[in-house]
Design an enzyme around this catalytic site. Structure first.
Site, mmCIF file in Angstrom:
data_model
loop_
_atom_site.group_PDB
_atom_site.id
_atom_site.type_symbol
_atom_site.label_atom_id
_atom_site.label_comp_id
_atom_site.label_asym_id
_atom_site.label_seq_id
_atom_site.Cartn_x
_atom_site.Cartn_y
_atom_site.Cartn_z
ATOM 1 N N ARG A 59 -5.638 -2.838 5.713
ATOM 2 C CA ARG A 59 -6.788 -2.541 5.753
ATOM 3 C C ARG A 59 -7.538 -3.419 6.383
ATOM 4 O O ARG A 59 -7.121 -4.817 6.388
ATOM 5 C CB ARG A 59 -7.659 -2.349 4.377
ATOM 6 C CG ARG A 59 -7.233 -3.638 3.543
ATOM 7 C CD ARG A 59 -8.273 -3.443 2.105
ATOM 8 N NE ARG A 59 -7.701 -4.248 1.162
ATOM 9 C CZ ARG A 59 -8.310 -5.049 0.388
ATOM 10 N NH1 ARG A 59 -9.688 -5.079 0.832
ATOM 11 N NH2 ARG A 59 -7.807 -5.731 -0.668
ATOM 12 N N GLU A 107 -11.305 -5.886 -6.919
ATOM 13 C CA GLU A 107 -10.811 -5.862 -5.429
ATOM 14 C C GLU A 107 -12.170 -5.567 -4.478
ATOM 15 O O GLU A 107 -11.659 -5.320 -3.207
ATOM 16 C CB GLU A 107 -9.956 -4.489 -5.292
ATOM 17 C CG GLU A 107 -8.544 -4.511 -6.379
ATOM 18 C CD GLU A 107 -7.954 -5.802 -6.018
ATOM 19 O OE1 GLU A 107 -7.770 -6.165 -5.080
ATOM 20 O OE2 GLU A 107 -7.116 -5.983 -7.168
ATOM 21 N N TYR A 264 -4.371 3.299 -7.230
ATOM 22 C CA TYR A 264 -3.972 3.465 -5.903
ATOM 23 C C TYR A 264 -2.776 4.222 -5.572
ATOM 24 O O TYR A 264 -1.804 4.541 -6.563
ATOM 25 C CB TYR A 264 -4.063 1.980 -5.168
ATOM 26 C CG TYR A 264 -2.769 1.283 -5.604
ATOM 27 C CD1 TYR A 264 -2.837 0.247 -6.712
ATOM 28 C CD2 TYR A 264 -1.674 1.256 -5.012
ATOM 29 C CE1 TYR A 264 -1.648 -0.415 -6.910
ATOM 30 C CE2 TYR A 264 -0.502 0.550 -5.289
ATOM 31 C CZ TYR A 264 -0.573 -0.377 -6.407
ATOM 32 O OH TYR A 264 0.632 -0.892 -6.696
ATOM 33 N N ASP A 282 -3.771 -0.688 -10.803
ATOM 34 C CA ASP A 282 -4.179 -2.258 -10.360
ATOM 35 C C ASP A 282 -4.955 -2.551 -11.706
ATOM 36 O O ASP A 282 -6.139 -3.155 -11.784
ATOM 37 C CB ASP A 282 -4.995 -2.344 -9.191
ATOM 38 C CG ASP A 282 -5.255 -3.870 -8.942
ATOM 39 O OD1 ASP A 282 -4.888 -4.638 -9.509
ATOM 40 O OD2 ASP A 282 -6.229 -4.160 -8.007
ATOM 41 N N CYS A 327 6.199 -5.140 -11.072
ATOM 42 C CA CYS A 327 6.016 -6.216 -9.828
ATOM 43 C C CYS A 327 5.486 -7.275 -10.446
ATOM 44 O O CYS A 327 4.536 -7.131 -11.480
ATOM 45 C CB CYS A 327 5.522 -5.559 -8.912
ATOM 46 S SG CYS A 327 3.684 -5.074 -8.723
ATOM 47 N N TRP A 361 -3.475 -10.758 -2.682
ATOM 48 C CA TRP A 361 -2.785 -9.642 -2.028
ATOM 49 C C TRP A 361 -2.709 -9.887 -0.452
ATOM 50 O O TRP A 361 -3.540 -9.314 0.438
ATOM 51 C CB TRP A 361 -3.663 -8.514 -2.397
ATOM 52 C CG TRP A 361 -3.887 -8.193 -3.582
ATOM 53 C CD1 TRP A 361 -4.844 -7.933 -4.397
ATOM 54 C CD2 TRP A 361 -2.815 -7.634 -4.635
ATOM 55 N NE1 TRP A 361 -4.869 -7.662 -5.634
ATOM 56 C CE2 TRP A 361 -3.666 -7.374 -5.866
ATOM 57 C CE3 TRP A 361 -1.544 -7.426 -4.653
ATOM 58 C CZ2 TRP A 361 -2.782 -6.889 -7.076
ATOM 59 C CZ3 TRP A 361 -0.872 -6.872 -5.805
ATOM 60 C CH2 TRP A 361 -1.456 -6.934 -7.004
ATOM 61 N N LYS A 364 -1.165 -8.067 4.067
ATOM 62 C CA LYS A 364 -1.752 -7.748 5.240
ATOM 63 C C LYS A 364 -2.076 -8.737 6.254
ATOM 64 O O LYS A 364 -2.439 -8.622 7.416
ATOM 65 C CB LYS A 364 -3.053 -6.875 4.881
ATOM 66 C CG LYS A 364 -4.076 -7.758 4.014
ATOM 67 C CD LYS A 364 -5.350 -6.907 3.666
ATOM 68 C CE LYS A 364 -4.926 -6.215 2.213
ATOM 69 N NZ LYS A 364 -4.688 -6.797 1.194
#
Ligand code: BEZ
Length: 399
Positions: A59, A107, A264, A282, A327, A361, A364
């Site tokens: 994103r 987030e 998500y 999340d 995870c 996170w 990305k």
């Protein structure tokens, strides 16, 4: 690595942690002719940390403008990596954020993010609950839900990225040592001695990109990063029809008493389509005391919460899990802070020779963070604005 001589093997840079950031740093550093060693205790291509699985969200949008600018700087670096790897890694299937546009979440926040997109001239489509239902097949959304589709967002091919970075690091001459554990760092004014379970090395600079293991190496030096570990559920669900597809989507909702109420999901992976898609809650709740506390199994209540949400709001998916896993997410204790990235100067003695990347996170940002870590390791500084992320600097809340 095996050193038959008596003096330690010398490297300009030793990187602890051979995940995406470690490999990206190695590639950038070796391209600048630094003699570089990467150590990974579990071996390369493991999925011991991070949000795991084959894909990650790409994103541009962030609620914090400085981070937003960093994703815009990361995009051309992804393109360069793709060109070198001769393989597409970022797939622009769109990024859909919707829900309660004013709710403050870990987030970010939808309304503020849209204002920043306006300011930065980043395109998006604003959508009402009805638009989201009609266009993407969600149902029964609260009527006040709204959101946006940012068309440049999408999904990143994790395994393709790791393979590309490993190949480039290797091609640039990095020494890549899997199954070797860094046990101790001894920084001084001129560099760092690194003791592993096999060898002792001498490095000009050490880069710590070893996720939850970071405090094992920092604590003996008198400091720790304030991080939290969460074991999060991952759930694969079946699409009910072959033509069902989604952009990456994230729903922002008011937290419940028990959890952060954020969910998500990914669409089909463009690089390996299957009848399954991956989703997750999340939920940043119930932090673990240590990485060893992870069970490898998702909390069944979290799986149920996600599947109940899907049953009500996403009838295109069969809410009976086809596969579940978990995870290990490593996140800063202060949820308003996104990462730790910077020199350990002022944190531990000799810290100007230690570069830290930890938590958040971050997938990305991988090509960019690798560049920044190599700038810091080689030049002691970077041109990118990482002030908010400094391990010793002001926290986001103070800015
Ligand atoms: C992210 O885009 O940063 C993100 C996506 C899914 C879960 C958590 C974070």
């Amino acid at each position: 690595m095996t050193n038959t001589g008596s003096s330690p093997s010398r490297f300009d840079i030793v990187i602890v942690g051979g995940g995406p950031v470690g490999l990206s740093t190695a590639w950038h550093a070796a391209a600048r002719r630094q003699r570089t060693l990467v150590l990974d205790r579990y071996g390369f291509f493991n999925e011991q940390a991070g949000s795991s699985g084959a894909e990650r969200h790409w994103r541009l949008q962030y609620t914090q403008e400085d981070l937003f600018r960093l994703t815009m700087e990361a995009l051309p670096m992804w393109r360069r990596l793709e060109n070198l790897a001769e393989r597409r890694l970022v797939h622009h299937i769109g990024s859909l954020w919707f829900g309660d546009i004013d709710v403050e979440t870990n987030e970010g926040q939808i309304a503020t993010t849209a204002r920043i997109m306006d300011r930065l001239d980043v395109p998006y489509q604003w959508l009402t609950a009805k638009d989201i239902e009609n266009r993407f097949g969600f149902t029964d959304l609260p009527s006040h839900y709204e959101g946006f589709l940012q068309p440049d967002g999408g999904t990143i091919d994790v395994r393709g990225t790791l393979a590309a970075l490993y190949g480039l690091a290797q091609r640039e001459g990095c020494v890549l040592s899997g199954g070797e554990t860094a046990l101790e760092l001894l920084p001084d004014a001129d560099g760092v001695t690194v003791r592993t379970d096999r060898e002792t090395y001498r490095a000009g600079t050490v880069v710590l990109a070893n996720g939850p293991g970071v405090n094992d190496l920092l604590a003996p030096l008198g400091a720790t990063l304030d991080i939290r570990l969460y074991e999060m559920a991952l759930v694969s669900l079946r699409r009910r029809a072959a033509d069902v597809d989604f952009p990456f989507w994230f729903v922002f909702q008011q937290p419940t008493e028990e959890d952060t109420n954020l969910f998500y999901g990914f669409g089909r992976n463009p690089w390996s389509p299957s009848e399954l898609v991956r989703l997750g809650p999340d939920f940043e709740v119930h932090p673990l005391g240590s990485a060893q506390g992870a069970t490898g199994r998702p909390d069944p209540r979290h799986v149920d919460r996600l599947c109940s949400w899907v049953e009500r709001h996403l009838p295109a998916l069969d809410p009976e899990p086809a596969h579940t896993s978990s995870c290990l997410a490593v996140l800063p204790a202060d949820p308003r802070r996104q990462f730790y990235l910077g020199l350990a100067d002022g944190l531990v003695p000799g810290g100007r020779n230690i570069v830290l990347y930890n938590s958040g996170w971050g997938f990305k940002f991988v090509p960019l963070i690798g560049r920044i870590c190599s700038d810091l390791a080689i030049d002691g500084r970077t041109d990118f604005d990482i002030a908010r992320l400094a391990p010793t600097g002001p926290q986001e809340a103070d800015r």
